[in-house]
Structure formats: structure tokens, C-alpha cells
Design a protein around this motif. Structure first.
Motif, PDB file in Angstrom:
ATOM      1  N   LEU A 179      42.428 103.696 109.332  1.00  0.00           N
ATOM      2  CA  LEU A 179      41.155 104.382 109.091  1.00  0.00           C
ATOM      3  C   LEU A 179      39.966 103.549 109.557  1.00  0.00           C
ATOM      4  N   SER A 197      34.349 108.744 111.203  1.00  0.00           N
ATOM      5  CA  SER A 197      34.345 110.201 111.072  1.00  0.00           C
ATOM      6  C   SER A 197      33.215 110.653 110.149  1.00  0.00           C
ATOM      7  N   SER A 203      33.423 113.545 108.537  1.00  0.00           N
ATOM      8  CA  SER A 203      34.131 114.212 107.441  1.00  0.00           C
ATOM      9  C   SER A 203      35.601 113.829 107.493  1.00  0.00           C
ATOM     10  N   LEU A 204      36.223 113.789 106.328  1.00  0.00           N
ATOM     11  CA  LEU A 204      37.660 113.510 106.246  1.00  0.00           C
ATOM     12  C   LEU A 204      38.281 114.579 105.356  1.00  0.00           C
ATOM     13  N   ILE A 246      41.867 115.868 103.731  1.00  0.00           N
ATOM     14  CA  ILE A 246      43.195 115.355 103.409  1.00  0.00           C
ATOM     15  C   ILE A 246      44.000 116.438 102.714  1.00  0.00           C
ATOM     16  N   CYS A 250      41.683 107.137 101.013  1.00  0.00           N
ATOM     17  CA  CYS A 250      40.772 107.962 101.822  1.00  0.00           C
ATOM     18  C   CYS A 250      39.415 108.113 101.142  1.00  0.00           C
ATOM     19  N   TYR A 261      37.487 104.907 101.779  1.00  0.00           N
ATOM     20  CA  TYR A 261      36.973 104.911 103.157  1.00  0.00           C
ATOM     21  C   TYR A 261      35.711 105.764 103.244  1.00  0.00           C
ATOM     22  N   CYS A 262      35.728 106.914 102.611  1.00  0.00           N
ATOM     23  CA  CYS A 262      34.580 107.827 102.664  1.00  0.00           C
ATOM     24  C   CYS A 262      33.347 107.218 101.989  1.00  0.00           C
ATOM     25  N   THR A 321      31.145 109.093 104.475  1.00  0.00           N
ATOM     26  CA  THR A 321      31.855 110.220 105.081  1.00  0.00           C
ATOM     27  C   THR A 321      32.138 111.275 104.018  1.00  0.00           C
TER      28      THR A 321
END
Length: 399
Positions: free
Chosen positions: A71, A77, A79-80, A82, A94, A97-98, A103
Motif C-alpha cells: 500500500l 490513492s 479512495s480505497l 475493500i 487499510c 493507510y487511509c 484517503t
């Protein structure tokens, strides 16, 4: 998730897809310049050498490190999105990460991870409870949530206070009816490429053809189908009902395949043949469109999701016998667009009804036409995937 990627690309987005190697991606993805694929490394196979809990901890740590480095290495990104399940460790990693990358975090709920884990571990297991807490905590923190049924939408809101939008699965464009010529060409390919010699008798209408697809997991009890086929075999042997021989093809891979096939191999059937296949992506829609009847044994660990295999079968206008569970009526309605059964006896009766006097049973042909006409009428949304996606998903990314 492949369909999400294709739709995002169609609308001009640059898309990164992260997943495990194995099956080849759809051609629309592999040949699309707007889509880049990143592969995760499968964890080492040590489950037979270590205690179950220790192996699971090692597996989760491996996956957490692998997902994290991938990632943070790829381009950032906006947007993510999942898919859940799985929840551990994917959802927390995730989400982190956002937060770090500012994100949007979005969850597409296809089932509950904790309900799937409970099938093998039991409801009170510590890992089941951990997965349940992760789904609740991070589901509430998602910018948007999508889910596959109205029943799941209501449950998410009632249980965890999570607001979700229903995004019914839809078949991709390649899941469509095919002509008689295309069907016969594919059945010949089935004999030559996949070594299914029985397909020649399907071409000549001497045999009926049923199909089921599965991941061979605990939420599908294939003994129901095996026992129903035993009853069909017995009826053929007794010379009743003017039934044809039956070819049953089962596609897919999974942990319980060897167990069930060992049972099948003990059978000495003369009128029923079961074949297991792993098909190329381009051949799967064609085999569905070539069959006379689909079989779905999906029971839903949560009782809140719908079987994608039925969606694909409906796209090919293939009627289905589907195992009944709580929210199945959001897709399959008994005697309206397909058949629903509760046990092996009911499935056996449906198979015999469908193939009696095959292929010249006018009542069965009229019923088949009725089912084909009514497929997807229970869901008041566009019937193609991309139209449905543009209506439900795209607006969330244009805010």
C-alpha cells in the motif's frame, strides 16, 4: 472487486487492484491501461506443522506486513474500497493507510467475516469475537459502506449503527445467453479440451446437463446434491418417469473437494456422471449458458448475503435450484424465477420434474420461459452491472 475496477476505469479513474495470484484476472482488467495489478505474496504453508492458533498469528503478521508495504509503495490513492470478508488483518491495515494518506475508506460488505470464521471455530472463539469487533469498529469509521442485500443493510444499521447502501451484484456482460451454434461449439470444446466426453450426448439431447460452482467450503453441503443424484439414479434404474442420463459438472477449487469427491468415487452410477473442472475465465460463462439447470448449495453463514453464482447463472438465463435461506427471496423466488429447496428430497423431486420426458416436455419448457422472463424482477435496479454501479456507487465518488 474486478467489476468495481472495470467500472471505475470506464468512468475515467486510475485504478490499482491488490489481490492474491491464482486465477488469471479478467481480460478487461489485464488489458486495461487504466488498471494496474499488484499481487500479494501467499503466506508460507505451515498449517500442518504448527498449532492452529500459532499458524494463524504468523499468517496474520505476514499478511499485515505484505499489505502494508504494498500500500505504501504504490501511488497514493484518493479512495480505497475493500471487500469484506476477510476482516483480519485487511480492514485495520487499510484503515490505517487511509488515515495516514488522507484517503477515503470504503467497505463493500459481501458477508460477515466473523460468521464465516464461526463455521469452523465456533461462535465463542477469541478470533471470531476479534473479527466481530473489527467489523463493528471500522465499519463505523468508513466514509461509505455498500452491502449486497436489503437484509444486510437492515442488520448493519440495527446491530452496529452502520449506514450502508444496497449494491446488488449483477452479471458482467459476458454472462449472457448464447446461440445453439455457440452452445454446440462449446460442448465440443468441453469434450476435447476438458476431456468431458459425455458432452457429446448433451449435444444430441440424449443427456441432461446440470452445473454447480463452489469454493468447496463449510457453507455448502454437497452431500445434499450427492444424495439427490442418488435418488435420480435409483429412479432411472427402476425405469420410471422417462428420465435421461444426467451430466453434472462442478466447477471451482477448495478445501473440501477431495472429501466429497471420495464419496462420489464410491458410487457405481450408470445414469449420472459427475465431473469437476477448473475453467478458464472465458469458458465459465459459456458453460453456464450451455447447461439445462443450475444448482446452488450456498447456505450463507450470516443468512444475509446472496450467491454470486446464481447472479451469473441468471445473466446466462439459466434457471436454478437454490438451497433456501433467510434472504434468498431478494434474488430467487420459488416458482417465479427459479426453484427453491430445503433438503435433498425436494432437490431430487425438482431434478426429476425438470428432466422428465426430456427434451420434449412442454410444461417444463413453459416453466423455463417463465423463469427466464422473471429473472432479476425482484430487484428494482438496472439489470446490467455498470448501470447498477453508476446508479449506486459513482455518486459517492463525485461528492
Amino acid at each position: 472487486m474486478q467489476y468495481h475496477a472495470i467500472s471505475f476505469a470506464k468512468e475515467g479513474f486510475i485504478v490499482d487492484v491488490i489481490g492474491y495470484p491464482g486465477s488469471s484476472p479478467m481480460r478487461e482488467i489485464s488489458e486495461n491501461t487504466r488498471i494496474r495489478i499488484y499481487y500479494l505474496r501467499p503466506p508460507p504453508e505451515m498449517q500442518n506443522a504448527l498449532p492452529r492458533l500459532l499458524y494463524y498469528v504468523i499468517k496474520v503478521v505476514w499478511q499485515a506486513v505484505d499489505i502494508s508495504q504494498l500500500l505504501f509503495r504504490k501511488r497514493i490513492s484518493g479512495s480505497l474500497i475493500i471487500q469484506n470478508p476477510p476482516a483480519i488483518p485487511t480492514i485495520p491495515i487499510c484503515w490505517l493507510y487511509c488515515i495516514v494518506m488522507n484517503t477515503q475508506f470504503i467497505i463493500d460488505w459481501h458477508n460477515y467475516a466473523h460468521s464465516l470464521m464461526a463455521l469452523s471455530l465456533g461462535n465463542e472463539h477469541i478470533l471470531v469475537n476479534l473479527a466481530k469487533h473489527i467489523e463493528e469498529i471500522f465499519g463505523r469509521r468508513a466514509k461509505n459502506n455498500f452491502c449486497v442485500t436489503k437484509a444486510m443493510k437492515e442488520d448493519l444499521e440495527k446491530t452496529w449503527g452502520i449506514q450502508a447502501k444496497v449494491l446488488y451484484d449483477r452479471p458482467a456482460d459476458e454472462f449472457r445467453p448464447i446461440t445453439l451454434t455457440e452452445k454446440n461449439e462449446f460442448l465440443q470444446k468441453l469434450a476435447e479440451k476438458y476431456n468431458v466426453s459425455e458432452s457429446y450426448s448433451v449435444i444430441s439431447k440424449k443427456s441432461g446437463f446440470i452445473i454447480s460452482s463452489t469454493s468447496w467450503t463449510e457453507d455448502e453441503d454437497f452431500s445434499i446434491l450427492i444424495n439427490a443424484l442418488q435418488e435420480y439414479e435409483n429412479t432411472c434404474e427402476n425405469g420410471e418417469l422417462n428420465l435421461p442420463d444426467l451430466l453434472c459438472i462442478i466447477t471451482g477449487k477448495g478445501p473440501l473437494k477431495d472429501f466429497y469427491m471420495a464419496i462420489v468415487n464410491l458410487k457405481n452410477w450408470k445414469h449420472v456422471k459427475i465431473k469437476t473442472l477448473w475453467l478458464e475465465n472465458e469458458d465459465y460463462p459459456k458453460i453456464l449458458a450451455s447447461a439445462d439447470l443450475g444448482i446452488c448449495l450456498h447456505t450463507s453463514s450470516s443468512g444475509l448475503d446472496l450467491p454470486m453464482k446464481v447472479v451469473d447463472m441468471f445473466g446466462c438465463r439459466l434457471p436454478v435450484c437454490a438451497y433456501n435461506f433467510d434472504c434468498l427471496s431478494e434474488l430467487v423466488r420459488h416458482n417465479e424465477n427459479s426453484l427453491v429447496f430445503a433438503n435433498e428430497y425436494e432437490l431430487a423431486q425438482q431434478l426429476k420434474m425438470w428432466f422428465q420426458d426430456f427434451p420434449n416436455n412442454e410444461k417444463q419448457q413453459q416453466l423455463c420461459e417463465k423463469f427466464q422472463k422473471n429473472m432479476f424482477t425482484s430487484q428494482l435496479y438496472p439489470t446490467d452491472w455498470h448501470g447498477n454501479w453508476k446508479f449506486n456507487v459513482l455518486p459517492c465518488f463525485q461528492e
